[in-house]
Design an enzyme around this catalytic site. Structure first.
Site, PDB file in Angstrom:
ATOM      1  N   LYS A 142       0.803  -1.226   0.000  1.00  0.00           N
ATOM      2  CA  LYS A 142       0.000   0.000   0.000  1.00  0.00           C
ATOM      3  C   LYS A 142       0.835   1.275   0.000  1.00  0.00           C
ATOM      4  CE  LYS A 142      -1.789   2.298   3.415  1.00  0.00           C
ATOM      5  NZ  LYS A 142      -2.520   2.739   4.608  1.00  0.00           N
ATOM      6  N   ASP A 174      -6.073   0.878   0.958  1.00  0.00           N
ATOM      7  CA  ASP A 174      -6.308   1.479   2.274  1.00  0.00           C
ATOM      8  C   ASP A 174      -7.719   1.106   2.752  1.00  0.00           C
ATOM      9  OD1 ASP A 174      -8.106   3.438   1.143  1.00  0.00           O
ATOM     10  OD2 ASP A 174      -7.519   4.799   2.740  1.00  0.00           O
TER      11      ASP A 174
END
Length: 239
Positions: A142, A174
């Site tokens: 991420k 996320d």
């Protein structure tokens, strides 16, 4: 249906959202004024790499970052963050882990020049691979893909030039994106949104720019009427 809505919004619609609605872009524009261009880009990449496990909304965290570093002389990024993170309101978890990450990436960031920033902006996959290699992490993780997105914002601001994100770089997984994906499918977020990217011809990082602010409650009143209508349709599907 969602691919069709994203296709209608398109890269230019995503760009409008990025530059006029996304608070992260606004915070970076504010910070960039009067700051050395290379140091600005270095700081933005570093901050993106520690933007996880936040203690508040991402929008608030990026404004906290921008206001903290506005007009501040930064001797080393590591020493600046050693002071910043323990006193941060929105990024107080895993401080030692985050400082270690800053320490790992700073030698690479210190090699950045105006020329290399331009080169990386022309092919953002090069930066993506370089950051993952330095940190010895999966390049699809991420914060690594998010750091490329924020680099794209920073480079766009300092170079006054818009380059679309590459299709190959996946969406940052996320909390907002994970929750939305669960509503829509059982597929892994990065796989699902890569498929939507190919169907809509809008790269995953631009899809993130469309979805993330809207999922955070951003208002779309200032969008041109045609785009506003498309965004309102999308909001009805995702919120």
């Amino acid at each position: 249906m969602i691919a069709e809505l994203i296709r209608e919004i398109g890269i230019e619609g995503a760009r409008f959202i990025e530059e006029n609605i996304d608070e992260q872009f606004k915070a970076l524009s504010y910070l960039s004024e009067g700051m050395d261009r290379v140091n600005f880009v270095r700081l933005v990449i570093a901050n993106a790499l520690v933007s996880y496990q936040l203690t508040g909304k991402g929008e608030m965290w990026w404004w906290e970052f921008a206001k903290y570093f506005k007009g501040k002389e930064v001797k080393t990024i590591y020493s600046a963050y050693k002071e910043f993170l323990p006193n941060s309101k929105f990024n107080r978890r895993l401080i030692q882990q985050k400082l270690l990450r800053i320490k790992k990436i700073e030698p690479f960031l210190s090699t950045l020049t105006e020329e290399s920033i331009e080169r990386y902006y022309e092919d953002m996959t090069l930066l993506w691979k370089a950051i993952a290699k330095v940190l010895k992490v999966d390049r699809e993780s991420k914060t690594v893909v998010f750091s490329v997105k924020m680099f794209g914002y920073a480079a766009r601001i300092v170079l006054s030039k818009f380059n679309p994100y590459p299709m190959e770089i996946p969406i940052p997984e996320d909390v907002r994106i994970i929750k939305l994906t669960r509503k829509l499918t059982n597929e892994r977020p990065r796989d699902f949104w890569m498929k939507i990217a190919k169907e809509s011809n809008v790269p995953p990082l631009h899809i993130d720019s469309i979805l993330w602010p809207l999922l955070g409650g951003a208002r779309v009143e200032e969008a041109p009427p045609e785009l506003k209508e498309k965004l309102e349709k999308l909001i009805r599907v995702i919120r």
